[in-house]
Design a protein around this motif. Structure first.
Motif, PDB file in Angstrom:
ATOM      1  N   VAL A  57       0.844  -1.193   0.000  1.00 45.50           N
ATOM      2  CA  VAL A  57       0.000   0.000   0.000  1.00 45.50           C
ATOM      3  C   VAL A  57       0.881   1.245   0.000  1.00 45.50           C
ATOM      4  CG1 VAL A  57      -1.609   1.348   1.399  1.00 45.50           C
ATOM      5  CG2 VAL A  57      -2.036  -1.087   1.035  1.00 45.50           C
ATOM      6  N   GLY A  58       2.000   1.171   0.728  1.00 42.66           N
ATOM      7  CA  GLY A  58       2.942   2.284   0.768  1.00 42.66           C
ATOM      8  C   GLY A  58       3.439   2.658  -0.619  1.00 42.66           C
ATOM      9  N   ASP A  59       3.655   1.625  -1.489  1.00 42.21           N
ATOM     10  CA  ASP A  59       4.127   1.882  -2.853  1.00 42.21           C
ATOM     11  C   ASP A  59       3.144   2.730  -3.651  1.00 42.21           C
ATOM     12  OD1 ASP A  59       6.326   0.421  -2.342  1.00 42.21           O
ATOM     13  OD2 ASP A  59       5.653  -1.411  -3.368  1.00 42.21           O
ATOM     14  N   PHE A  60       1.839   2.619  -3.303  1.00 40.55           N
ATOM     15  CA  PHE A  60       0.810   3.326  -4.061  1.00 40.55           C
ATOM     16  C   PHE A  60       0.759   4.813  -3.715  1.00 40.55           C
ATOM     17  CE2 PHE A  60      -0.633  -0.932  -4.777  1.00 40.55           C
ATOM     18  CZ  PHE A  60      -1.238  -0.886  -6.025  1.00 40.55           C
ATOM     19  N   PHE A  61       1.403   5.172  -2.603  1.00 40.36           N
ATOM     20  CA  PHE A  61       1.294   6.563  -2.164  1.00 40.36           C
ATOM     21  C   PHE A  61       2.625   7.280  -2.264  1.00 40.36           C
ATOM     22  CE2 PHE A  61      -2.586   4.881  -0.466  1.00 40.36           C
ATOM     23  CZ  PHE A  61      -3.467   5.921  -0.712  1.00 40.36           C
ATOM     24  N   PRO A  62       2.638   8.539  -2.555  1.00 44.02           N
ATOM     25  CA  PRO A  62       1.473   9.347  -2.935  1.00 44.02           C
ATOM     26  C   PRO A  62       1.091   9.090  -4.391  1.00 44.02           C
ATOM     27  CG  PRO A  62       3.452  10.668  -3.015  1.00 44.02           C
ATOM     28  CD  PRO A  62       3.887   9.309  -2.593  1.00 44.02           C
ATOM     29  N   PRO A  63      -0.188   9.283  -4.772  1.00 40.67           N
ATOM     30  CA  PRO A  63      -0.574   9.123  -6.170  1.00 40.67           C
ATOM     31  C   PRO A  63       0.190  10.109  -7.051  1.00 40.67           C
ATOM     32  CG  PRO A  63      -2.498   9.371  -4.752  1.00 40.67           C
ATOM     33  CD  PRO A  63      -1.311   9.708  -3.921  1.00 40.67           C
ATOM     34  N   ASP A  64       0.451   9.710  -8.268  1.00 46.83           N
ATOM     35  CA  ASP A  64       1.197  10.543  -9.212  1.00 46.83           C
ATOM     36  C   ASP A  64       0.215  11.437  -9.959  1.00 46.83           C
ATOM     37  OD1 ASP A  64       2.740  11.661 -11.123  1.00 46.83           O
ATOM     38  OD2 ASP A  64       3.238   9.773 -12.155  1.00 46.83           O
ATOM     39  N   ILE A 232       0.158  -1.592 -14.064  1.00 50.96           N
ATOM     40  CA  ILE A 232       0.408  -2.617 -13.051  1.00 50.96           C
ATOM     41  C   ILE A 232       1.606  -3.469 -13.491  1.00 50.96           C
ATOM     42  CG2 ILE A 232      -0.486  -4.728 -11.978  1.00 50.96           C
ATOM     43  CD1 ILE A 232      -3.245  -3.411 -11.940  1.00 50.96           C
ATOM     44  N   ASN A 233       1.626  -3.796 -14.787  1.00 54.41           N
ATOM     45  CA  ASN A 233       2.739  -4.611 -15.285  1.00 54.41           C
ATOM     46  C   ASN A 233       4.078  -3.874 -15.197  1.00 54.41           C
ATOM     47  OD1 ASN A 233       1.083  -6.751 -15.799  1.00 54.41           O
ATOM     48  ND2 ASN A 233       0.709  -6.176 -17.950  1.00 54.41           N
ATOM     49  N   PHE A 234       4.054  -2.552 -15.365  1.00 60.71           N
ATOM     50  CA  PHE A 234       5.289  -1.759 -15.240  1.00 60.71           C
ATOM     51  C   PHE A 234       5.600  -1.446 -13.786  1.00 60.71           C
ATOM     52  CE2 PHE A 234       4.851   0.307 -19.726  1.00 60.71           C
ATOM     53  CZ  PHE A 234       5.168  -0.914 -20.283  1.00 60.71           C
ATOM     54  N   MET A 235       4.756  -1.914 -12.869  1.00 62.30           N
ATOM     55  CA  MET A 235       4.882  -1.641 -11.434  1.00 62.30           C
ATOM     56  C   MET A 235       4.954  -0.150 -11.148  1.00 62.30           C
ATOM     57  SD  MET A 235       7.044  -4.657  -9.819  1.00 62.30           S
ATOM     58  CE  MET A 235       7.704  -5.918 -10.885  1.00 62.30           C
ATOM     59  N   ASN A 236       4.227   0.625 -11.973  1.00 61.35           N
ATOM     60  CA  ASN A 236       4.170   2.068 -11.776  1.00 61.35           C
ATOM     61  C   ASN A 236       3.003   2.366 -10.831  1.00 61.35           C
ATOM     62  OD1 ASN A 236       4.231   4.795 -12.001  1.00 61.35           O
ATOM     63  ND2 ASN A 236       3.859   4.886 -14.224  1.00 61.35           N
ATOM     64  N   TYR A 237       3.193   2.006  -9.540  1.00 65.07           N
ATOM     65  CA  TYR A 237       2.072   2.039  -8.596  1.00 65.07           C
ATOM     66  C   TYR A 237       1.493   3.418  -8.325  1.00 65.07           C
ATOM     67  CZ  TYR A 237       2.978  -2.891  -7.963  1.00 65.07           C
ATOM     68  OH  TYR A 237       3.145  -4.214  -8.191  1.00 65.07           O
ATOM     69  N   PRO A 238       2.298   4.493  -8.268  1.00 60.22           N
ATOM     70  CA  PRO A 238       1.652   5.810  -8.076  1.00 60.22           C
ATOM     71  C   PRO A 238       0.656   6.124  -9.196  1.00 60.22           C
ATOM     72  CG  PRO A 238       3.989   5.957  -7.660  1.00 60.22           C
ATOM     73  CD  PRO A 238       3.765   4.577  -8.217  1.00 60.22           C
ATOM     74  N   ALA A 239       0.987   5.746 -10.444  1.00 63.60           N
ATOM     75  CA  ALA A 239       0.044   5.976 -11.556  1.00 63.60           C
ATOM     76  C   ALA A 239      -1.198   5.121 -11.380  1.00 63.60           C
ATOM     77  CB  ALA A 239       0.721   5.654 -12.885  1.00 63.60           C
ATOM     78  N   VAL A 240      -0.996   3.859 -10.932  1.00 51.73           N
ATOM     79  CA  VAL A 240      -2.140   2.972 -10.702  1.00 51.73           C
ATOM     80  C   VAL A 240      -3.096   3.590  -9.696  1.00 51.73           C
ATOM     81  CG1 VAL A 240      -2.843   0.748  -9.745  1.00 51.73           C
ATOM     82  CG2 VAL A 240      -0.907   0.860 -11.311  1.00 51.73           C
ATOM     83  N   SER A 241      -2.550   4.140  -8.620  1.00 48.76           N
ATOM     84  CA  SER A 241      -3.464   4.692  -7.609  1.00 48.76           C
ATOM     85  C   SER A 241      -4.174   5.922  -8.147  1.00 48.76           C
ATOM     86  CB  SER A 241      -2.739   4.979  -6.296  1.00 48.76           C
ATOM     87  OG  SER A 241      -1.757   5.940  -6.472  1.00 48.76           O
ATOM     88  N   THR A 242      -3.530   6.710  -9.014  1.00 47.09           N
ATOM     89  CA  THR A 242      -4.219   7.850  -9.644  1.00 47.09           C
ATOM     90  C   THR A 242      -5.413   7.342 -10.449  1.00 47.09           C
ATOM     91  OG1 THR A 242      -2.053   8.840  -9.924  1.00 47.09           O
ATOM     92  CG2 THR A 242      -3.877   9.902 -11.067  1.00 47.09           C
ATOM     93  N   ILE A 243      -5.169   6.291 -11.260  1.00 44.78           N
ATOM     94  CA  ILE A 243      -6.251   5.743 -12.085  1.00 44.78           C
ATOM     95  C   ILE A 243      -7.393   5.269 -11.195  1.00 44.78           C
ATOM     96  CG2 ILE A 243      -6.891   3.902 -13.696  1.00 44.78           C
ATOM     97  CD1 ILE A 243      -3.988   3.921 -14.689  1.00 44.78           C
ATOM     98  N   ILE A 244      -7.047   4.529 -10.148  1.00 43.02           N
ATOM     99  CA  ILE A 244      -8.093   3.967  -9.287  1.00 43.02           C
ATOM    100  C   ILE A 244      -8.920   5.070  -8.642  1.00 43.02           C
ATOM    101  CG2 ILE A 244      -8.513   2.643  -7.169  1.00 43.02           C
ATOM    102  CD1 ILE A 244      -6.124   0.875  -7.999  1.00 43.02           C
ATOM    103  N   ILE A 245      -8.251   6.121  -8.179  1.00 39.60           N
ATOM    104  CA  ILE A 245      -8.988   7.212  -7.513  1.00 39.60           C
ATOM    105  C   ILE A 245      -9.939   7.892  -8.512  1.00 39.60           C
ATOM    106  CG2 ILE A 245      -8.750   9.510  -6.463  1.00 39.60           C
ATOM    107  CD1 ILE A 245      -6.127   8.400  -5.189  1.00 39.60           C
ATOM    108  N   ILE A 246      -9.425   8.166  -9.713  1.00 41.10           N
ATOM    109  CA  ILE A 246     -10.276   8.839 -10.713  1.00 41.10           C
ATOM    110  C   ILE A 246     -11.469   7.960 -11.095  1.00 41.10           C
ATOM    111  CG2 ILE A 246     -10.348   9.651 -13.110  1.00 41.10           C
ATOM    112  CD1 ILE A 246      -7.547  10.751 -12.683  1.00 41.10           C
ATOM    113  N   VAL A 247     -11.176   6.685 -11.324  1.00 41.84           N
ATOM    114  CA  VAL A 247     -12.259   5.759 -11.683  1.00 41.84           C
ATOM    115  C   VAL A 247     -13.304   5.708 -10.570  1.00 41.84           C
ATOM    116  CG1 VAL A 247     -12.803   3.310 -11.906  1.00 41.84           C
ATOM    117  CG2 VAL A 247     -10.988   4.310 -13.278  1.00 41.84           C
ATOM    118  N   PHE A 248     -12.831   5.652  -9.348  1.00 38.56           N
ATOM    119  CA  PHE A 248     -13.740   5.605  -8.206  1.00 38.56           C
ATOM    120  C   PHE A 248     -14.678   6.817  -8.219  1.00 38.56           C
ATOM    121  CE2 PHE A 248     -14.655   6.838  -3.798  1.00 38.56           C
ATOM    122  CZ  PHE A 248     -15.329   5.709  -3.379  1.00 38.56           C
TER     123      PHE A 248
END
Lengths: 266, 212
Positions: A57-64, A232-248
């Protein structure tokens, strides 16, 4: 006065009931243990691996947040896919829902055949449909739209045929008695009775399509899911969390608007 | 002229609806009332005439044509000539009064046009005039379920009139209404019968109302 009773009830339930409940409990616990041992997954692992969870979870923060601009085009693609798929699915599902309603399709053979076909369509999960269409038409939004259409038709026809089966049939008798033909009876006596629910279900299916198209992206069927999968495949987790937040946020907004519209209809 | 010849009807579940009915009803403005207990076969009798039910034996002649063999287009042509009024009004509750009334024109209108709600000026005028005849024209754009029982039955009379029928069948038209409203509805039926010379067959289960 106080006549002492010779019989004291032993419990609140008869012996037989207690026996059955105890046996059922033993059976359930044994199946649970057997499944756990066979799959080597024990719920206790969750607590053992909590530190891992926090690490990830730490890897996901902060969102990019600089990534936001790359999200919009794909997000709109997802919404466009849902709009196209819902529109076409709604049109296709009108005749099919009439054919799977036993009060409209009085011919048992046609009715059973249509129900059988639609049951088959419904048993195929949306993700499998997407895999098949990506195989047929290649990676991209078109495959996703095709999968969503079939998925949405399955849901809509099921919901709608059930509504049609509960309508008041007396007005249809009046239309037939005045010389109206089958299509006229449908358009004058049946459609007015089911139209509000039909629009409501269409909006509901639109909501479902938005969420489903996220998942479909994971297998290459276009939309924001494809972007999510890539990051997710590039393990670019801050970008992933940005996508998830926007989608949410977008899903919540669309669900809210559609919920309000549906509330106004019925 | 309507003629029942040795007409019998047995429902698929074995119930006998009609047994050897022989009757002649002349056209040209007769007002026929059929009285009987519920379950006596009044509805079956009346529904045979426009083939909402199909008798199993005998012959039923409407204008010298045996209607028992009619199918599809011919059956619809017969039904456009026969208006029907029901106990439960059978209006489409979510549709407007005018849409319910103009549905009486469906038998004369093409499928495609009617699905798109395209009706000729004359049809719309006719529908409005008929609403006026039963004094309910101010409810034109109300939804049918906003009307009281008596008003709904008047709308269904207007629907039947819009059909320009040669014969009106009324199956327990007042059974769900209170006595004053019942009289009013019966008054409209009789008035139409006399003014337009439309043969009318009414089912009732009250002797006193039939006597009037």
């Amino acid at each position: 006065m106080n006549k002492s009773s010779s019989y004291v009830p032993k419990g609140l339930y008869p012996f037989k009931t207690k026996l059955i409940i105890s046996l059922a409990l033993i059976v359930v616990i044994s199946f649970y243990l057997l499944s756990s041992i066979k799959t080597e997954s024990f719920i206790i692992d969750f607590f053992m691996k909590v530190p891992n969870v926090f690490g990830l979870v730490g890897d996901f923060f902060p969102p990019d947040w600089s990534y936001v601009n790359q999200v919009w085009p794909k997000l709109f693609e997802t919404i466009h896919m849902a709009i196209i798929a819902t529109t076409i699915a709604v049109i296709i599902s009108i005749p099919f829902s009439l054919l799977t309603a036993n009060n409209v399709t009085t011919n048992t053979w046609i009715y059973q055949l249509m129900r059988f076909l639609l049951n088959i369509v419904r048993t195929v999960p949306d993700i499998i449909l997407a895999v098949v269409f990506v195989g047929l038409f290649g990676i991209g939004a078109f495959s996703g739209i095709m999968a969503l259409i079939i998925f949405a038709v399955g849901i809509l026809v099921k919901l709608m045929s059930e509504v049609i089966e509960t309508i008041d049939m007396n007005p249809t008798e009046a239309i037939r008695a005045s010389g109206g033909n089958g299509l006229q009876t449908i358009s004058f006596a049946i459609i007015p009775q089911v139209l509000p629910q039909f629009i409501s279900f269409s909006l509901y299916v639109f909501e479902i399509n938005i969420r489903a198209s996220l998942v479909l992206g994971l297998v290459g069927a276009g939309g924001i899911g494809q972007l999510l999968n890539k990051e997710i495949n590039f393990m670019n987790y801050p970008a992933v969390s940005t996508i998830i937040i926007i989608v949410f946020i977008v899903v919540v907004i669309i669900d809210y608007i559609s919920g309000k519209l549906r509330g106004g209809l019925i | 002229m309507i003629e029942f010849r040795e007409l019998s009807l047995i429902y698929p579940n074995g119930t006998e609806g009609l047994r050897n009915i022989n009757i002649k009803i002349n056209e040209g403005g007769e007002f026929v009332v059929i009285v009987g207990l519920s379950g006596a076969g009044k509805s079956t009798f009346i529904r045979s005439i426009n083939r909402l039910v199909t008798p199993t034996n005998g012959a039923l002649l409407v204008e010298n044509e045996d209607i028992l063999k009619l199918k599809g287009k011919d059956l619809r042509r017969l039904r456009t000539k026969i208006g029907m009024i029901f106990q439960s009004y059978n209006l489409v509750k979510r549709s407007t009064v005018i849409k319910n009334v103009i549905s009486g024109r469906l038998g004369y209108t093409g499928t495609f046009k009617s699905i798109l709600n395209i009706f000729s000026k004359e049809d719309k005028l006719l529908a409005y005039e008929n609403l006026k005849r039963v004094n309910i024209e101010e409810k034109l754009y109300n939804r049918a379920d906003e009307l009281s029982g008596g008003q709904q039955q008047r709308v269904s009379i207007a629907r039947v009139l819009t059909q320009k029928p040669k014969l009106i069948l009324a199956d327990e038209p007042v059974a769900s209404l209170d006595p004053p409203t019942s009289h009013q509805v019966m008054k409209y039926l009789k008035q139409i019968n006399q003014e337009d010379n439309i043969t009318t067959i009414v089912n009732l289960h009250f002797i006193d109302m039939a006597m009037e």
